[in-house]
Design an enzyme around this catalytic site. Structure first.
Site, PDB file in Angstrom:
ATOM      1  N   GLY A  86       0.799  -1.224   0.000  1.00  0.00           N
ATOM      2  CA  GLY A  86       0.000   0.000   0.000  1.00  0.00           C
ATOM      3  C   GLY A  86       0.829   1.270   0.000  1.00  0.00           C
ATOM      4  O   GLY A  86       0.314   2.358   0.281  1.00  0.00           O
ATOM      5  N   ASP A 133      -0.766   8.260  -7.088  1.00  0.00           N
ATOM      6  CA  ASP A 133       0.568   7.767  -6.733  1.00  0.00           C
ATOM      7  C   ASP A 133       1.622   8.261  -7.719  1.00  0.00           C
ATOM      8  O   ASP A 133       2.718   8.674  -7.341  1.00  0.00           O
ATOM      9  CB  ASP A 133       0.570   6.233  -6.696  1.00  0.00           C
ATOM     10  CG  ASP A 133      -0.448   5.700  -5.699  1.00  0.00           C
ATOM     11  OD1 ASP A 133      -0.938   6.502  -4.897  1.00  0.00           O
ATOM     12  OD2 ASP A 133      -0.735   4.499  -5.736  1.00  0.00           O
TER      13      ASP A 133
HETATM   14  P1  ADP Z   1       2.181  -1.694  -4.025  1.00  0.00           P
HETATM   15  O1  ADP Z   1       2.121  -0.730  -5.172  1.00  0.00           O
HETATM   16  O2  ADP Z   1       1.159  -1.448  -2.955  1.00  0.00           O
HETATM   17  O3  ADP Z   1       3.560  -1.812  -3.437  1.00  0.00           O
HETATM   18  P2  ADP Z   1       1.451  -3.659  -6.051  1.00  0.00           P
HETATM   19  O4  ADP Z   1       0.803  -4.987  -5.876  1.00  0.00           O
HETATM   20  O5  ADP Z   1       0.703  -2.640  -6.814  1.00  0.00           O
HETATM   21  O6  ADP Z   1       1.816  -3.151  -4.573  1.00  0.00           O
HETATM   22  O7  ADP Z   1       2.868  -3.827  -6.764  1.00  0.00           O
HETATM   23  C1  ADP Z   1       3.890  -4.602  -6.198  1.00  0.00           C
HETATM   24  C2  ADP Z   1       4.784  -5.174  -7.292  1.00  0.00           C
HETATM   25  O8  ADP Z   1       5.659  -4.142  -7.829  1.00  0.00           O
HETATM   26  C3  ADP Z   1       5.727  -6.232  -6.801  1.00  0.00           C
HETATM   27  O9  ADP Z   1       5.088  -7.503  -6.742  1.00  0.00           O
HETATM   28  C4  ADP Z   1       6.830  -6.210  -7.863  1.00  0.00           C
HETATM   29  O10 ADP Z   1       6.434  -6.934  -9.009  1.00  0.00           O
HETATM   30  C5  ADP Z   1       6.881  -4.726  -8.249  1.00  0.00           C
HETATM   31  N1  ADP Z   1       7.997  -4.044  -7.557  1.00  0.00           N
HETATM   32  C6  ADP Z   1       7.927  -3.076  -6.646  1.00  0.00           C
HETATM   33  N2  ADP Z   1       9.155  -2.676  -6.226  1.00  0.00           N
HETATM   34  C7  ADP Z   1      10.053  -3.420  -6.902  1.00  0.00           C
HETATM   35  C8  ADP Z   1      11.481  -3.513  -6.924  1.00  0.00           C
HETATM   36  N3  ADP Z   1      12.264  -2.756  -6.147  1.00  0.00           N
HETATM   37  N4  ADP Z   1      12.024  -4.418  -7.771  1.00  0.00           N
HETATM   38  C9  ADP Z   1      11.251  -5.197  -8.540  1.00  0.00           C
HETATM   39  N5  ADP Z   1       9.925  -5.171  -8.562  1.00  0.00           N
HETATM   40  C10 ADP Z   1       9.308  -4.299  -7.751  1.00  0.00           C
END
Ligand code: ADP
Ligand code: MG
Length: 400
Positions: A86, A133
């Protein structure tokens, strides 16, 4: 407001080849390479990490003038935004990717345009997200919160009370928003509520996409909209049949026009609850800004109260909370001014408002009452689980 945590990319442009090479510092994310102009973003089930990156790439490719010289890039990705919690790590990744690829093609794109472009291109992952966001990822400035408005996108500085400290606490429940239909289901319920309200009020309902559209077209205040929702919608859920009948369309037409791929099977739409949450939340946002701008006496108490009301509404009307988030909010209610879930919900973090002298007490309480058992087998460092934060600046390019 933007957090201090971020996604950092090291980018080396390739001037002659259209290849994209992606490496992630975190070994759990596999490397990836493709032709920069020829890839697919798969929206079935849980997306892989680089598909978020590709959303940002695709957004920029769509703006390229014809006659653009071939370019490619080698990119190393590192990041410490808690994921699926989140705090919008997905938008941080999409936004960072778009900014990097724009730089690779020597494009100068205004930040507002980049934010809109990223909001649209993140939807290639399958979630029908809004644009807050991405807006804050690009437009945040250090030291103040932002009031964000859309169509056109614009932000206004909001000076938070000097003594306000926000603490984020992770429930340790993670949910990838693209992996389930929950997130899109709420978007669809709001869209159907807007279209039904539009139809009842004699608007061209097919042109209505958001509850904000209805308010704008009817030229009513937010509290008028709350009354209208209460007078227009029944309490129990609407079925596809009832909605289609009221709109005067077939169910197939309704599915094509208003639903998404992963919500076409849904048949329970709580239109009254969702619409009430949206309009009442918008009223709370305005009150929050007014309290900050007027430097009200007891402003922390009033802001905290709004945050707690917001959580109640997210829990009961929008139904996007999680028992663990409710537990966190209940545990902290006597050691902060107010707390609510943050981001989309269904897991992830809560954000609480307090003053600096209470931060330690707040953290100790949660360490003893919430994390003690949960963290025994969890390798997450403390500063990813619970941390104080203040408004930081938005995305930037550093050139060598
Ligand atoms: P939120 O936006 O709440 O963090 P989401 O479900 O929308 O959650 O997105 C999360 C996804 O974003 C992760 O499962 C991954 O695939 C990707 N992600 C986020 N940060 C990274 C990172 N540093 N490296 C690789 N993938 C990332
Ligand atoms: Mg996300």
């Amino acid at each position: 407001m933007a957090l201090k945590q971020d996604i950092v990319l090291a980018v080396s442009a390739i001037q002659t080849e259209k290849k994209l090479f992606l490496f992630n510092v975190d070994a759990k994310y596999p490397s990836f390479e493709c032709d920069i102009e020829n890839f697919e973003i798969n929206v079935n089930g849980s997306p892989t990490w680089y598909q978020y990156f590709l959303c940002g790439v695709k957004g920029i490719l769509e703006t390229l003038p014809t006659e653009t010289p071939p370019r490619g890039a080698q990119i190393v990705v590192d990041g410490n935004v808690p994921q699926s919690a989140g705090l919008s790590s997905s938008s941080a990744l999409v936004s960072a990717a778009a900014l990097a690829i724009a730089a690779v093609y020597d494009l100068k794109i205004p930040k507002e345009k980049l934010a809109n472009l990223c909001a649209a291109s993140e939807r290639y992952i399958g979630t029908q997200g809004g644009g807050m966001d991405q807006a804050i990822a690009f437009l945040a400035s250090e030291g103040c919160a932002k009031y964000i408005e859309f169509c056109p996108l614009r932000t206004t500085d909001i000076m938070l009370p000097r003594e306000a400290v926000f603490v984020i606490a992770h429930s340790l429940v993670e949910l990838n928003k693209a992996a389930t239909s929950d997130f899109n289901c709420r978007v669809v319920e709001c869209r159907l509520a807007a279209q039904l309200l539009g139809k009842i009020q004699g608007l061209t309902w097919r042109e209505v996409r958001t509850l904000g559209d209805v308010q704008k077209q009817l030229e009513l205040t937010l509290s008028d909209m709350v009354t209208l929702v209460k007078n227009s919608f029944h309490e129990h859920p609407y079925s596809k049949e009832e909605i289609a009948q009221t709109l005067g369309v077939t169910i197939d037409d309704l599915v094509d026009n208003s639903l998404t791929l992963n919500t076409s099977h849904v048949n329970d739409f709580k239109l009254r609850h969702r619409a009430l949450h949206v309009y009442e939340e918008a009223i709370r946002v305005q009150k929050f800004c007014d309290i900050c701008n007027n430097k009200d006496k007891d402003s922390l108490v009033k802001l905290g109260q709004l945050m707690s009301e917001s959580h109640e509404s997210l829990k009961n009307l929008y139904e996007c909370s999680h028992p663990k988030l409710n537990k966190l909010v209940n545990l902290v209610k006597d050691v902060c001014f107010g707390a609510r879930l943050t981001g989309a919900g269904w897991g992830g973090c809560v954000v609480a408002l307090l003053t600096s002298e209470n931060v330690q007490k707040f953290m100790d309480l949660l360490k003893n009452e919430y994390y003690k058992d949960l963290l025994r087998n969890n390798a997450k460092p403390w500063d990813e689980v619970i941390f104080a934060t203040s408004p930081h600046s938005g995305a930037t390019i550093y050139k060598d």
